[in-house]
Design an enzyme around this catalytic site. Structure first.
Site, PDB file in Angstrom:
ATOM      1  N   LYS A   1      87.292  70.696   5.853  1.00  0.00           N
ATOM      2  CA  LYS A   1      87.470  71.393   7.126  1.00  0.00           C
ATOM      3  C   LYS A   1      86.246  72.245   7.457  1.00  0.00           C
ATOM      4  CE  LYS A   1      89.455  72.688  10.906  1.00  0.00           C
ATOM      5  NZ  LYS A   1      90.731  73.403  11.005  1.00  0.00           N
TER       6      LYS A   1
ATOM      7  N   THR B   1      93.372  76.799   8.095  1.00  0.00           N
ATOM      8  CA  THR B   1      91.981  76.718   7.672  1.00  0.00           C
ATOM      9  C   THR B   1      91.682  77.994   6.904  1.00  0.00           C
ATOM     10  OG1 THR B   1      91.366  75.386   9.585  1.00  0.00           O
ATOM     11  CG2 THR B   1      89.583  76.520   8.418  1.00  0.00           C
TER      12      THR B   1
ATOM     13  N   LYS C   1      86.389  83.371  12.206  1.00  0.00           N
ATOM     14  CA  LYS C   1      86.847  83.443  10.818  1.00  0.00           C
ATOM     15  C   LYS C   1      86.402  82.220  10.033  1.00  0.00           C
ATOM     16  CE  LYS C   1      90.679  81.686  10.043  1.00  0.00           C
ATOM     17  NZ  LYS C   1      91.267  80.377   9.686  1.00  0.00           N
TER      18      LYS C   1
END
Length: 292
Positions: free
Chosen positions: A171, A96, A239
């Site tokens: 995502k 990701t 993150k």
């Protein structure tokens, strides 16, 4: 059988690797910590000292690492896979990461006659182990079709979402939804616990009604069992939320729910919980509700 290079054998990558090996594919593997690839090596995977070494001669090169900086290093760096990838090879990044980085990688790879696909996954450690991951892809249709049989060894819901970077944008949609859902999960279970309810019995009921979600039925069970081991690290989720907030800012849109979830998870980091699974957010809410 295609020769495959695999970069990153952590919580997710190791299981995904095993699915390919069980199908008879020959794998060359690299991980920053060799010990995390030990069982793969025992099963026949070829250990390599650098991503570039792993990629040499490979038809398909998979990467699944921690942060965008790691992606850049293992693909574009001095010892990255593009240093040795042969013409016609395909680089599939399953980390990701940032949509803009996916576009940059595609542009650099194209100059060398290498194809790319950004293909982040959802489903956590259980999805990786069971081979039921959702895989959201960005890239050329012909590249997607050529690697689809490989993706199907560890994925169940696999879709090409658009051009380079589209997988990463999808995502982000996934992570935005999970972020605020997790607040509901931990608040719901904390409420039930404080009311004297059995958490698993609560999940049995609400997990099959209008409040049902993957998070309550999977991560909620782990909370009920006192299991905060990582299927996906809090530090990596922070993150991801940071990337989504950055992208939202570039699109000039406000996502206050995501911003709130981001702050709660940053509080978890501040409490030293960064290596717990995302269900570790429960500990933050639990600590806020301790009697003085």
């Amino acid at each position: 059988m295609q020769n495959i290079a695999w970069i990153g054998t952590g919580v997710m990558g190791r299981s995904m690797c095993l699915h390919l090996m069980n199908k008879g594919y020959k794998l060359s593997v690299y991980n920053r910590t060799r010990e995390k690839a030990a069982d793969l090596i025992e099963k026949g995977a070829q250990w390599c000292d650098t991503p570039a070494q792993a990629a040499q001669g490979a038809d398909v090169i998979f990467t699944i690492v921690g942060y965008p900086a790691d992606v850049e290093a293992v693909i574009l760096g001095e010892e990255g896979v593009l240093k040795t990838a042969k013409k016609g090879a395909i680089v599939v990044d399953m980390t990701t990461s940032e949509p803009s980085l996916a576009v940059k990688i595609a542009e650099e790879a194209t100059k060398q006659g290498v194809n790319t696909l950004d293909a982040p996954v959802s489903g956590g450690d259980l999805g990786a182990q069971k081979g039921t991951l959702a895989i959201m892809c960005g890239g050329k249709p012909e590249v997607f079709e050529s690697v689809l049989p490989l993706l199907q060894t560890f994925g169940e819901n696999i879709k090409l979402m658009g051009a380079d970077g589209a997988g990463q944008h999808t995502k982000m949609c996934n992570q935005i939804l999970i972020a605020t859902t997790m607040i509901g999960v931990v608040e719901s279970l904390l409420y039930g616990h404080k009311a004297g309810m059995d958490m698993n019995e609560v999940i049995d009921v609400i997990g099959s009604g209008a409040a049902a979600s993957w998070s309550i039925n999977n991560l909620g069970r782990r909370i009920a069992d006192g299991n905060f081991d990582p299927g996906f690290f809090i530090k990596h989720f922070v993150k991801d939320m940071g990337i989504a907030l950055k992208e939202a800012d570039l699109m000039n849109i406000s996502l206050p729910g995501l911003a709130m979830a981001h702050q709660f998870y940053r509080a978890a980091m501040a409490q030293g919980l960064e290596n717990l699974g995302t269900q570790g957010l429960y500990k933050v809410f639990e600590s806020m509700n301790q009697p003085n």
